[in-house]
Motif scaffolding. Sequence first.
Motif, PDB file in Angstrom:
ATOM      1  N   HIS A 153      -1.952 -11.155   9.668  1.00 31.42           N
ATOM      2  CA  HIS A 153      -2.062 -10.571   8.325  1.00 31.42           C
ATOM      3  C   HIS A 153      -0.915 -10.315   7.500  1.00 31.42           C
ATOM      4  CE1 HIS A 153      -6.461  -9.774   8.845  1.00 31.42           C
ATOM      5  NE2 HIS A 153      -6.108  -9.788  10.097  1.00 31.42           N
ATOM      6  N   PHE A 154       0.257 -10.145   8.027  1.00 32.70           N
ATOM      7  CA  PHE A 154       1.342  -9.959   7.096  1.00 32.70           C
ATOM      8  C   PHE A 154       1.573 -11.046   6.127  1.00 32.70           C
ATOM      9  CE2 PHE A 154       5.812 -10.230   6.332  1.00 32.70           C
ATOM     10  CZ  PHE A 154       6.357  -8.588   5.930  1.00 32.70           C
TER      11      PHE A 154
ATOM     12  N   SER B  69      -1.060 -13.223   5.197  1.00 30.25           N
ATOM     13  CA  SER B  69      -2.262 -13.789   4.708  1.00 30.25           C
ATOM     14  C   SER B  69      -2.414 -13.179   3.241  1.00 30.25           C
ATOM     15  CB  SER B  69      -3.477 -13.323   5.559  1.00 30.25           C
ATOM     16  OG  SER B  69      -3.590 -11.994   5.320  1.00 30.25           O
TER      17      SER B  69
ATOM     18  N   THR C 150      -1.171  -8.705  13.774  1.00 28.46           N
ATOM     19  CA  THR C 150      -0.588  -8.155  12.591  1.00 28.46           C
ATOM     20  C   THR C 150       0.179  -8.956  11.855  1.00 28.46           C
ATOM     21  OG1 THR C 150       0.794  -6.937  14.103  1.00 28.46           O
ATOM     22  CG2 THR C 150      -1.027  -5.461  13.126  1.00 28.46           C
ATOM     23  N   LEU C 151       1.020  -9.891  12.520  1.00 29.88           N
ATOM     24  CA  LEU C 151       1.837 -10.874  11.809  1.00 29.88           C
ATOM     25  C   LEU C 151       0.988 -11.684  10.944  1.00 29.88           C
ATOM     26  CD1 LEU C 151       5.031 -10.936  11.829  1.00 29.88           C
ATOM     27  CD2 LEU C 151       4.636 -12.994  13.257  1.00 29.88           C
TER      28      LEU C 151
ATOM     29  N   GLY D   7      -1.729  -8.234  20.022  1.00 25.78           N
ATOM     30  CA  GLY D   7      -2.203  -7.686  18.660  1.00 25.78           C
ATOM     31  C   GLY D   7      -1.068  -7.619  17.579  1.00 25.78           C
ATOM     32  N   MET D   8       0.242  -7.829  18.247  1.00 23.60           N
ATOM     33  CA  MET D   8       1.640  -8.168  17.275  1.00 23.60           C
ATOM     34  C   MET D   8       1.203  -9.480  16.488  1.00 23.60           C
ATOM     35  SD  MET D   8       4.534  -6.335  19.358  1.00 23.60           S
ATOM     36  CE  MET D   8       5.847  -6.700  18.109  1.00 23.60           C
TER      37      MET D   8
ATOM     38  N   ILE E 243      -0.420  -6.161  23.735  1.00 27.95           N
ATOM     39  CA  ILE E 243       0.440  -5.811  22.757  1.00 27.95           C
ATOM     40  C   ILE E 243       1.054  -6.795  22.134  1.00 27.95           C
ATOM     41  CG2 ILE E 243       2.693  -4.828  22.143  1.00 27.95           C
ATOM     42  CD1 ILE E 243       2.194  -2.649  24.486  1.00 27.95           C
TER      43      ILE E 243
ATOM     44  N   TYR F   5      -0.456  -3.057  33.572  1.00 31.79           N
ATOM     45  CA  TYR F   5      -0.118  -1.677  33.489  1.00 31.79           C
ATOM     46  C   TYR F   5       1.013  -1.496  32.590  1.00 31.79           C
ATOM     47  CZ  TYR F   5       1.590   2.848  35.582  1.00 31.79           C
ATOM     48  OH  TYR F   5       1.702   4.016  35.520  1.00 31.79           O
ATOM     49  N   PHE F   6       1.746  -2.255  31.949  1.00 30.44           N
ATOM     50  CA  PHE F   6       2.785  -2.133  30.989  1.00 30.44           C
ATOM     51  C   PHE F   6       2.113  -2.607  29.750  1.00 30.44           C
ATOM     52  CE2 PHE F   6       5.460  -1.727  34.855  1.00 30.44           C
ATOM     53  CZ  PHE F   6       6.151  -0.618  34.284  1.00 30.44           C
ATOM     54  N   TYR F   7       0.893  -2.829  29.606  1.00 35.88           N
ATOM     55  CA  TYR F   7       0.253  -3.276  28.328  1.00 35.88           C
ATOM     56  C   TYR F   7       0.971  -4.287  27.377  1.00 35.88           C
ATOM     57  CZ  TYR F   7      -1.063   1.571  29.389  1.00 35.88           C
ATOM     58  OH  TYR F   7      -1.337   2.704  30.353  1.00 35.88           O
ATOM     59  N   ILE F   8       1.678  -5.233  28.189  1.00 38.66           N
ATOM     60  CA  ILE F   8       2.346  -6.139  27.570  1.00 38.66           C
ATOM     61  C   ILE F   8       1.697  -7.269  26.926  1.00 38.66           C
ATOM     62  CG2 ILE F   8       4.150  -8.050  27.652  1.00 38.66           C
ATOM     63  CD1 ILE F   8       5.825  -5.758  29.485  1.00 38.66           C
TER      64      ILE F   8
END
Lengths: 147, 361
Positions: free
Chosen positions: A29-30, A32, A26-27, A22-23, A19, A13-16
Amino acid sequence: MRLKDKRLNILEYFYIPPILKGMGITLRHFFSRKVTVQYPKVKKEIYPRFRGAHRLEKNEQGREKCVACELCATVCPSKAITIEAAESPDPEVEKYPLRYEINVLRCIFCGFCVEACPKEAIAMTDRYELADYSREALVYNKEMLLK
Amino acid sequence: MDWIGLGIIVAKIVFFLLVGFTAAGYVMNLAERKISAFMQDRLGPNRVGFWGLLQPVADIIKLFFKEDVVTDRASKVIYFVAPMIIAFTALSALAVIPLTDVLTFFGRGMAIQIANLNVGILFIFAIASLGTYGAVLSGWAGNSKYSFLGGLRSSAQMISYEVSMGLSIIGILMIFESLRLNDIILGQSPLLWGFLPKWGIVVQPLAFIIFLTAAFAETNRVPFDLQEADAELVAGFHTEFSNSMKFGMFFMAEYINMFTSSAVIVILFFGGWQIPGISTAEIVSFFISLGASEFFASLFTILLQLGVTFAKIAFFMFLFVWVRWTIPRFRYDQLMNLGWKGLLPLAILNILATGLVMVII
């Protein structure tokens, strides 16, 4: 059919968790390797079949191979080629192009002219940086194409 | 008031303005674009100056030279005042942020903090709510439906999230028994069981999550940037300002608000300028034992603490950007659901639990 929403539990419910996942992506790819090609400084490799600006081929005597049969001008889907034929000074050859112009602004670089040519007189180069300052400069004449 | 004291205050104000404009405005402008580019496997701006470091300068010059288009039907006065309100409130919230502990210079106690208010945290909340006026008024002033919707959303969102934000820190205030930011930081210095610093995040982990979420909403960052939702509202409340330095003010205010929010998170939950387990006096005596005079020992300490604060703040600034380029935007009803049905009950529960634990211990 009725679709039922899945009941979310408290963490969802809090999408934790998604998230954080996903982070993580992205990290990754940061750090890469970047895919950017810094174009004017670095150029991509050009493959042999690349279709760039046209070139007229020469025979052993240094004259154009073209016999002004106008097959290329006929096959051209965008009507970019203009040929004006004349009687050739060479006794072996019947005609030669007095004027041979390719309007690069019209050309779609399909390569049909190269395929149609019976004498292999026209080819495509790997030159693709064709920008210029006027429309006139982009109508290539015979001398420019022979170079 | 003596003249030296006045001079020091002016110097501090100038320092904080510089921090606001450079650290928040300049560095974050570049950092946001670089980080977003890196996360998308691109290189980002790298033409102006080495590694693109001068890109913001080029942008600022561009913004200054752009024609200042004022919409024909705009409410002219509000149109000019709204960006000022946003920039003003963003900058004034910096006034109570303590970046270092109080240190002695020539017998005078000094800290890098403009005003050591006894209601510091309340001041920040009050000023942050004033910032909403800037967004609402600029939404109204442009006389465009997009910016109007943006302004409305902004006010609704601010009100909803301010409540859970305020309630989430009550647990912290109960434990550290002060509204003064410096006292809250000092309250976090003891070690629990000998190794764990008594930071806000350790004693109030739930409050941290609620506060962090609300902070994203308060600074209008993705996933809660509904007031400027570019896919729906062009640019939201500043649609009609998309030119000249007025837009620059909104832009800068966003980053300064981010800086303030990060600073408040660091102060409330991560011990502010503290290095875990080492007090300010210990750092000063360490430098003196290295042979520094008292003045230089204080100077080094203040620089060290400044570095520690900035490192902690920088991490949260990075987090803001990191989250922005990871998560999609919330829908409006999801935003309201999360705020009123999710965060608010949790915040109240947190107060209750904190109170019970404090009574038992």
